[in-house]
Design an enzyme around this catalytic site. Structure first.
Site, PDB file in Angstrom:
ATOM      1  N   HIS A  48       0.917  -1.192   0.072  1.00 37.68           N
ATOM      2  CA  HIS A  48       0.120  -0.027   0.152  1.00 37.68           C
ATOM      3  C   HIS A  48       0.810   1.277  -0.122  1.00 37.68           C
ATOM      4  O   HIS A  48       1.873   1.329   0.921  1.00 37.68           O
ATOM      5  CB  HIS A  48      -0.911  -0.020   1.354  1.00 37.68           C
ATOM      6  N   HIS A  92       1.534  11.465  -1.376  1.00 35.35           N
ATOM      7  CA  HIS A  92       0.441  11.061  -0.180  1.00 35.35           C
ATOM      8  C   HIS A  92      -0.512  12.084   0.131  1.00 35.35           C
ATOM      9  O   HIS A  92      -0.114  12.996   0.987  1.00 35.35           O
ATOM     10  CB  HIS A  92       1.164  10.446   0.998  1.00 35.35           C
TER      11      HIS A  92
END
Length: 357
Positions: A48, A92
């Site tokens: 992930h 992110h």
């Protein structure tokens, strides 16, 4: 002359047999037993936010870079793609919080690894956060040379039982499978595959240890789609979900409450089959347990030639930060002011911080 013809025929037959068998690869993704198995009938471990690498940073999910991830057995690489001044950048949530570099640079590392490991099939899962067109990704793939290694399915939708075997994919040289969560267009770039018409997912950003196997996102027939479990535990930090390395040993473990193994068994009971992909954070926590879970699901024995590296992030495995790594947390990297900017903070908390500043 007859003897010569027999010799010639004996030399020709094995070559002909191999050429028409459809599979010459004898080891596929590390196991001979997987060569004849359909891609849609195998469980792969995925990283992930695979690009979000760093030590003790609130916005990183992995300790080791993509090359090490692949060396250790990760076979799906998930990433968030963002628009940074027209460039596809891996960030992110926001490039101001964590910038993992350009997609092109990242894919160059993936391409180098694939070239050095000709008996492996790798998958990508791109979260197309800012809506780039498939043609823009195609430009990057071509610049790196991954377009020629990419598998294109025969149609926009492929049921789980219709995927080719790993062996045939390796033999054909089409060893990269790329899914995209939104914006894929089969007619434009056929090797960028629409995720949710071909795969469904469980819930993500889970903050407790109740990992179920319910459908969270899908656009297709979930009974015939591939499926992916999001098995990474988050914690709440300043009102935001953040990775939880402190509990990663338990989260990544083979058995027990909240473990990866337990969620796989939940899926087997609920869906009648194991998940195709298991996305995890800090995959090395557990000493290879995530790969052991995958091996068990695939009916093979996990017996690595080298162990996975030790965790770098602070967690229950070590209790300390690596002495060779400088702490790289959100406060030290970005400063307190940038950390508290998100509007998710309550007015009282924001007021308290502003008083300090």
């Amino acid at each position: 002359m007859f003897l010569a013809a027999q010799v010639a025929l004996s030399l020709f037959l094995p070559i002909s047999s191999a050429a028409t068998s459809g599979r010459r690869a004898t080891t596929c993704n590390g196991f001979s037993d997987l060569c004849g198995r359909s891609y849609g009938n195998i469980t792969f471990v995925g990283a992930h936010d695979s690009y979000a690498v760093g030590v003790n940073n609130l916005f990183t999910d992995q300790d080791y870079d993509v090359t090490q991830q692949l060396n250790d057995g990760i076979r799906m690489l998930q990433m968030q793609a963002h628009n940074n001044s027209g460039t596809i950048q891996l960030c992110h949530t926001s490039c101001s919080l964590f910038n993992g570099g350009t997609l092109q640079s990242y894919l160059q590392s993936v391409k180098s690894w694939i070239n050095s490991n000709p008996n492996d099939v790798v998958s990508l899962l791109i979260v197309n956060s800012d809506g780039f067109a498939p043609s823009q990704y195609d430009t990057v793939f071509k610049a790196v040379g991954l377009d020629t290694l990419s598998y294109s399915p025969p149609s926009a939708t492929t049921i789980n039982t219709a995927w080719p075997s790993l062996g045939s994919m390796i033999d054909s040289g089409k060893r990269l499978v790329t899914f995209m969560d939104t914006g894929a267009n089969f007619n434009s770039v056929p090797y960028i595959i629409d995720e949710f018409t071909n795969m469904w997912e469980t819930a993500f950003d889970v903050t407790d240890t109740t990992f179920d196997c319910n459908v969270n996102r899908s656009k297709g027939d979930t009974s015939t789609e591939l499926f992916l479990i999001n098995h990474f535990l988050d914690k709440i930090v300043l009102g935001e979900d953040a990775p939880d390395p402190e509990d990663a040993n338990v989260t990544n473990s083979v058995s027990g409450t909240g473990s990866l193994g337990a969620q796989v068994q939940t899926c087997v009971a609920a869906q009648g089959r194991s998940p195709n992909f298991m996305l995890v954070d800090f995959y090395e926590f557990g000493g290879g347990s995530v790969f052991q879970v995958a091996a068990t699901a695939n009916g093979v024995t996990y017996n690595p030639s080298t162990p996975v590296p030790s965790p770098r992030s602070t967690g229950t495995a070590t209790g300390t930060t690596s002495s060779t790594s400088k702490p790289n947390n959100a406060i030290s990297q970005f400063g307190v002011r940038e950390l508290i900017i998100p509007a998710v903070l309550s007015l009282s908390l924001l007021g308290g911080w502003m008083a300090v500043l």
